[in-house]
Scaffold this motif. Structure first.
Motif, short mmCIF file in Angstrom:
data_model
loop_
_atom_site.label_atom_id
_atom_site.label_comp_id
_atom_site.label_asym_id
_atom_site.label_seq_id
_atom_site.Cartn_x
_atom_site.Cartn_y
_atom_site.Cartn_z
N ILE A 1 -40.07 61.81 -30.43
CA ILE A 1 -39.12 62.54 -29.65
C ILE A 1 -38.16 63.46 -30.23
N GLY A 2 -37.55 62.91 -31.30
CA GLY A 2 -36.67 63.74 -32.15
C GLY A 2 -37.39 64.81 -32.44
N ALA A 3 -38.43 64.69 -33.22
CA ALA A 3 -38.91 65.89 -33.94
C ALA A 3 -39.50 67.06 -33.09
N ASP A 4 -39.73 66.67 -31.68
CA ASP A 4 -39.98 67.96 -30.97
C ASP A 4 -38.74 68.40 -29.94
N GLY A 5 -37.63 67.96 -30.36
CA GLY A 5 -36.19 68.21 -29.75
C GLY A 5 -35.92 67.70 -28.38
N THR A 6 -36.69 66.74 -28.17
CA THR A 6 -36.41 65.99 -26.78
C THR A 6 -35.52 65.09 -26.51
N CYS A 7 -34.74 64.50 -27.78
CA CYS A 7 -33.74 63.35 -27.48
C CYS A 7 -32.76 64.19 -27.37
N CYS A 8 -31.79 63.74 -26.22
CA CYS A 8 -30.50 64.06 -26.48
C CYS A 8 -29.62 62.97 -26.45
N ALA A 9 -28.82 62.89 -27.67
CA ALA A 9 -27.90 61.71 -28.03
C ALA A 9 -26.65 62.14 -28.23
N CYS B 1 -24.24 62.04 -25.77
CA CYS B 1 -23.10 61.32 -24.82
C CYS B 1 -23.78 59.59 -24.83
N ALA B 2 -22.87 58.87 -24.42
CA ALA B 2 -23.36 57.42 -24.28
C ALA B 2 -24.07 57.33 -22.84
N MET B 3 -24.29 58.15 -22.13
CA MET B 3 -25.25 57.65 -20.98
C MET B 3 -26.59 57.71 -21.34
N GLY B 4 -27.04 58.21 -22.58
CA GLY B 4 -28.38 58.16 -23.23
C GLY B 4 -28.29 57.06 -24.49
N PRO B 5 -28.73 57.47 -25.71
CA PRO B 5 -29.60 58.73 -25.75
C PRO B 5 -30.90 58.69 -24.65
N CYS B 6 -31.03 60.00 -24.08
CA CYS B 6 -31.95 60.26 -23.14
C CYS B 6 -33.26 60.73 -23.77
N ARG B 7 -34.41 60.17 -23.46
CA ARG B 7 -35.54 60.67 -24.31
C ARG B 7 -36.47 61.33 -22.94
N VAL B 8 -36.91 62.73 -23.32
CA VAL B 8 -37.50 63.48 -22.16
C VAL B 8 -38.84 63.98 -22.94
N PRO B 9 -39.69 63.21 -23.67
CA PRO B 9 -40.88 63.71 -24.30
C PRO B 9 -41.80 64.43 -23.23
N LEU B 10 -42.92 65.17 -24.16
CA LEU B 10 -44.03 66.03 -23.30
C LEU B 10 -44.67 64.88 -22.98
N PRO B 11 -45.80 64.91 -21.84
CA PRO B 11 -46.98 63.99 -21.97
C PRO B 11 -47.73 64.35 -23.26
N ARG B 12 -48.19 63.11 -23.52
CA ARG B 12 -49.04 63.18 -24.94
C ARG B 12 -50.53 63.82 -24.58
N GLY B 13 -50.96 64.74 -25.39
CA GLY B 13 -52.33 65.09 -25.20
C GLY B 13 -52.66 66.13 -24.12
#
Ligand code: NFS
Length: 655
Positions: A41-49, A51-63
């Motif tokens: 999630i971090g590697a593809d830029g979709t983790c937002c850390a 603020c303290a409401m998250g970290p929010c993870r918004v990954p792409l569906p795999r495959g």
């Protein structure tokens, strides 16, 4: 499944030390990378850390491709879209890279001012011509004033660039006029250096800039504050106070360590300590002191960017690149690893604790738990350097049984500064880029590629660089290199004139006539600004368009890992250069953000990013771009007509 050692590096010295490390139970970055896969999630830029409401993870569906509905649902708690999240992450990385180079440049500017005021007696102004040129460029009065008087004004002016609040960075006006206008059009001409870094942090903070295109455009602005700001100031000043590099032959790889001498490696980035260490190590009194401990002398070597600086200015040998830092300690023959800032793995402390090596930190900004801190004082530089060297000498008697120094070392020529290239290709009496431009126009040289950046244990150490560089020179592309990849090519023997045999006919004929390697060492990473200056000089010399984006010039970082590499890549792109990165790409989680970087930036800046992990394919993307630019310039047909008869060779030799 764990990789075999052969898949970890193509460098035999590295492989030999990896085998020793495994046998002796030593952990290295190579091994740790095997044990821990990157966070997807971090590697593809979709983790937002942020603020303290998250970290929010918004990954792409795999495959599979995501649906439009799914894309809409990929939001953080605050509602931030995946595009905003990926763009924020990207811009913050560029800001961190810019901050690192900027802070380095600032230290140089302050040291320069201290030297001019006589407060740092160990240093002096070495390159008067460059001092006067920069003063002239920036409108500092020369008249009949002394160098020191000029330097005080110049130093104050340059120090102000960091904290400047409005207007434009002074060095922007070195760029072609058309480029400057383009930067103004897109609102990305930086005002100062610090302000752009601060604004990047502000814009990316929770709830501020939430338009990904706007964020990414600002990313270009902060990157320009690196390339045409912090880095360029750093390089210019280093040349003035330590000397502008000129080609110098020396050796590279772990084989430069010596069995019977006190081995000291200097690792990091800022050259002020290295400059004094290089002098003090030759002091007969220090050498005699080493002899009292049973050593035959003191052997100073560099690592990472400090190595580039020392190699090209002092001919101090180079022990290797980024991924070899722990392995230098594994030799068992290193008395001290002396570090300052940037690219220093904390793993060094663990490795050093398994051998007799002293890990010495020297900069208040870069301390490491369990290391010995010996603050370097540039106002009392020789005493600081002597104290550090004495610790290393005293440690020689503690060398254990587990010594094994790899035999591998290669000759390399370093130090092709912009000024040197100018002289070499232009001839001693009429320094200019004319012959380089002519050779590009007539097609002997197809184009120029800057291949730069780091090593990364997520790919095979040095392999991507070598495959790319070999492919480029085979296709008549002259390669200019900085940073850790310059070292990769040096180790593989590509930085000697004999390597011309691996080049295509056209490039080979030019290299043979001038006596240069087909792969030129231009300096440390901060010296990528030299590439901007060289490219601008090519534009100014004429015949290759009127902007940097017209030139058949491309950039790449096939093995990058540092945020600094992203800053460099982004200032290449915003300066109009097609730039391809390998290994991994930090925005793959957002199609829109990637498309903006890979396509839309081109319409805005005439340069764009590309991501291609296969280095040979990446080389061909670069060649394609070179050919495209050649076609637009109307010089594509010249290449087809090139036949190297004796007359043409004689003509070249007369250059
Ligand atoms: Ni550049 Fe120098 Fe090497 Fe990468 Fe690090 S040493 S500034 S960032 S790893 S090339």
């Amino acid at each position: 499944m764990l990789r075999k050692d052969e898949a970890k590096s193509v460098d035999p010295a590295t492989l030999s030390m990896l085998e020793k490390a495994t046998r002796e139970g030593i952990s290295t970055a190579f091994e740790r990378a095997e044990q821990m896969s990157p966070c997807p999630i971090g590697a593809d830029g979709t983790c937002c850390a942020f603020c303290a409401m998250g970290p929010c993870r918004v990954p792409l569906p795999r495959g599979r491709e995501e649906t439009a509905k799914e894309n809409k649902r990929r939001r953080g708690v605050c509602g931030a879209t995946v595009e905003t999240i990926a763009a924020r992450n990207f811009v913050r990385k560029i800001a961190a890279g810019t901050a690192s180079h900027g802070d380095h440049g600032r230290v140089m500017a302050k040291l320069f001012l201290d030297i001019a005021k006589g407060k740092a007696p160990a240093y002096k102004i070495k390159d008067e011509q460059k001092l006067l040129q920069l003063a002239l460029d920036l409108g500092v009065t020369i008249g009949d004033r002394s160098n020191e008087e000029i330097a005080v004004d110049l130093g104050e002016l340059l120090c102000k660039e960091f904290g400047k609040q409005e207007g434009e960075l002074l060095l922007l006006k070195r760029a072609p006029l058309k480029r400057q206008e383009l930067w103004r059009k897109w609102g990305i001409a930086p005002r100062g250096i610090d302000i752009e870094v601060v604004e990047s942090m502000h814009r990316t903070n929770m709830g501020t800039d939430q338009d990904y295109k706007d964020l990414l455009n600002f990313g270009a602005k902060v990157a320009l504050a690196d390339g045409w700001g912090g880095s360029m100031i750093g390089t210019e000043i280093q040349d003035i106070i330590f000397g502008t590099p000129a080609p110098i032959l020396n050796q590279i790889n772990l084989g430069v360590l010596k069995e019977d001498e006190v081995n000291i490696i200097l690792h990091g980035h800022e050259p002020q300590l290295a400059e004094t260490m290089a002098v003090v190590c030759q002091d007969p009194k220090m050498i005699d002191y080493a002899k009292t401990k049973g050593a035959n002398g003191i052997n100073l070597a560099g690592m990472c960017c400090t190595a580039n600086e020392m190699l090209m200015r002092h001919g101090v040998p180079n022990a290797g690149n980024f991924l070899q830092q722990e392995l230098a300690i594994v030799t068992g023959a290193l008395e001290a690893m002396v570090v300052d800032v940037q690219c220093i793995m904390q793993g060094l402390a663990d490795t050093a604790s398994c051998y007799h090596t002293k890990l010495i930190t020297t900069d208040a900004r870069g301390k490491i738990q369990d290391a010995t801190h010996m603050q370097f004082d540039e106002h009392n530089a020789y005493e600081s350097a002597k104290a550090i060297i004495r610790v290393a000498i005293d440690n020689y008697v503690n060398r254990g049984e587990k010594v094994r120094i790899p035999t591998q070392k290669a000759d390399m020529i370093a130090g092709f500064s912009h000024e040197t290239i100018n002289y070499l290709l232009g001839g001693m009496f009429r320094a200019s880029y004319r012959p380089l431009n002519d050779n590009i126009i007539n097609g002997r040289i197809r184009g120029v590629a800057g291949v730069v950046g780091c090593n990364n244990p997520r790919t095979t150490h040095d392999a991507g660089n070598l495959a790319m560089v070999r492919e480029l020179i085979k296709n008549d592309v002259l390669v200019l290199q900085t940073g850790c990849l310059a070292m990769a090519s040096g180790k593989a023997g590509l930085m000697v004139p004999e390597a011309a045999e691996f080049a295509g006919d056209g490039l080979r004929s030019v290299c043979e006539a001038v006596g240069i390697p087909p792969v030129l060492h231009v300096g440390a990473c901060i010296d990528n600004s030299r590439l901007l200056i060289a490219a601008t000089a090519m534009v100014k010399d004429g015949g290759l368009g009127d902007d940097l984006s017209d030139l058949p010039v491309v950039g790449a970082a096939p093995e990058w890992m540092s945020e600094k590499a992203l800053a460099i890549g982004q200032y290449f792109v915003a300066s109009g250069v097609f730039t391809v990165f390998g290994t991994t790409w930090p925005t793959t989680g957002s199609k829109e953000v990637s498309e903006f970087l890979f396509k839309e930036m081109e319409q805005m800046y005439g340069g764009m990013w590309a991501f291609e992990p296969n280095p040979v394919k990446a080389a061909h993307l670069m060649i394609e771009r070179i050919d495209q630019n050649r076609k637009a310039l109307g010089i594509d047909t010249a290449r087809e007509r090139v036949l190297y008869d004796m007359e043409m060779r004689r003509e070249l030799e007369a250059v």
